[in-house]
Write a protein that holds these residues in place. Sequence first.
Motif, short mmCIF file in Angstrom:
data_model
loop_
_atom_site.label_atom_id
_atom_site.label_comp_id
_atom_site.label_asym_id
_atom_site.label_seq_id
_atom_site.Cartn_x
_atom_site.Cartn_y
_atom_site.Cartn_z
N CYS A 15 0.81 -1.23 0.00
CA CYS A 15 0.00 0.00 0.00
C CYS A 15 0.84 1.27 0.00
O CYS A 15 0.31 2.37 -0.09
CB CYS A 15 -0.92 0.02 1.22
N VAL A 55 -14.25 3.91 -3.37
CA VAL A 55 -13.53 2.63 -3.39
C VAL A 55 -14.33 1.58 -4.15
O VAL A 55 -13.78 0.83 -4.96
CB VAL A 55 -13.21 2.14 -1.96
N ARG A 56 -15.63 1.54 -3.93
CA ARG A 56 -16.49 0.56 -4.61
C ARG A 56 -16.28 0.62 -6.12
O ARG A 56 -16.20 -0.41 -6.79
CB ARG A 56 -17.96 0.81 -4.28
N LEU A 58 -13.66 1.26 -7.72
CA LEU A 58 -12.35 0.75 -8.11
C LEU A 58 -12.17 -0.75 -7.93
O LEU A 58 -11.25 -1.34 -8.49
CB LEU A 58 -11.26 1.44 -7.28
N LEU A 59 -13.04 -1.37 -7.15
CA LEU A 59 -12.84 -2.77 -6.80
C LEU A 59 -13.06 -3.72 -7.97
O LEU A 59 -14.01 -3.58 -8.73
CB LEU A 59 -13.77 -3.17 -5.65
N ILE A 77 -10.69 -7.32 0.66
CA ILE A 77 -9.84 -7.19 -0.52
C ILE A 77 -9.15 -8.52 -0.80
O ILE A 77 -8.34 -8.99 0.01
CB ILE A 77 -8.80 -6.06 -0.34
N TYR A 85 -3.01 -1.28 -7.60
CA TYR A 85 -4.42 -1.45 -7.25
C TYR A 85 -4.65 -1.09 -5.78
O TYR A 85 -5.56 -0.32 -5.45
CB TYR A 85 -4.81 -2.90 -7.54
N ASP A 88 -4.26 2.67 -5.18
CA ASP A 88 -5.44 3.40 -5.67
C ASP A 88 -6.61 3.29 -4.69
O ASP A 88 -7.30 4.27 -4.41
CB ASP A 88 -5.88 2.86 -7.04
N ILE A 89 -6.82 2.10 -4.15
CA ILE A 89 -7.91 1.88 -3.19
C ILE A 89 -7.68 2.70 -1.93
O ILE A 89 -8.60 3.35 -1.42
CB ILE A 89 -8.04 0.38 -2.86
N THR A 93 -9.86 5.88 -0.46
CA THR A 93 -10.46 5.79 0.88
C THR A 93 -10.26 7.08 1.66
O THR A 93 -11.18 7.56 2.33
CB THR A 93 -9.88 4.61 1.67
#
Length: 106
Positions: A15, A55-56, A58-59, A77, A85, A88-89, A93
């Motif tokens: 992350c 976030v939703r 991007l998932l 996740i 990825y 980005d999440i 957030t």
Amino acid sequence: MACSEDFVQYIVEQCSGAGEIVARKMMGDYCLYCDGVVVGLICDNSLYIKPTEAVRALLDEVVFRKPYNGAKDYFYITNVDNRDYLADIVRATIVNMTKPKIKREK
């Protein structure tokens, strides 16, 4: 089952493109912070991110789970191996989250 130190360190590294990532121990599991803001939890060697609409979008896969008994649902996740990825999440957030207030000395 508690988290392994190796898994926690792996998530922090994965992350790290989002900002300053820190994992703090919490009753055998961990809170995940980005730039001082709680963005998720690491419980039982699994990553959970606070649910937001940003976030939703991007998932790859939207899965809700409780990280522990009595908790609210978080995004579970499944793909923790893609650094970009995850960054980005995490960035998505914290966009609308409140930054912690700096405590002033008396």
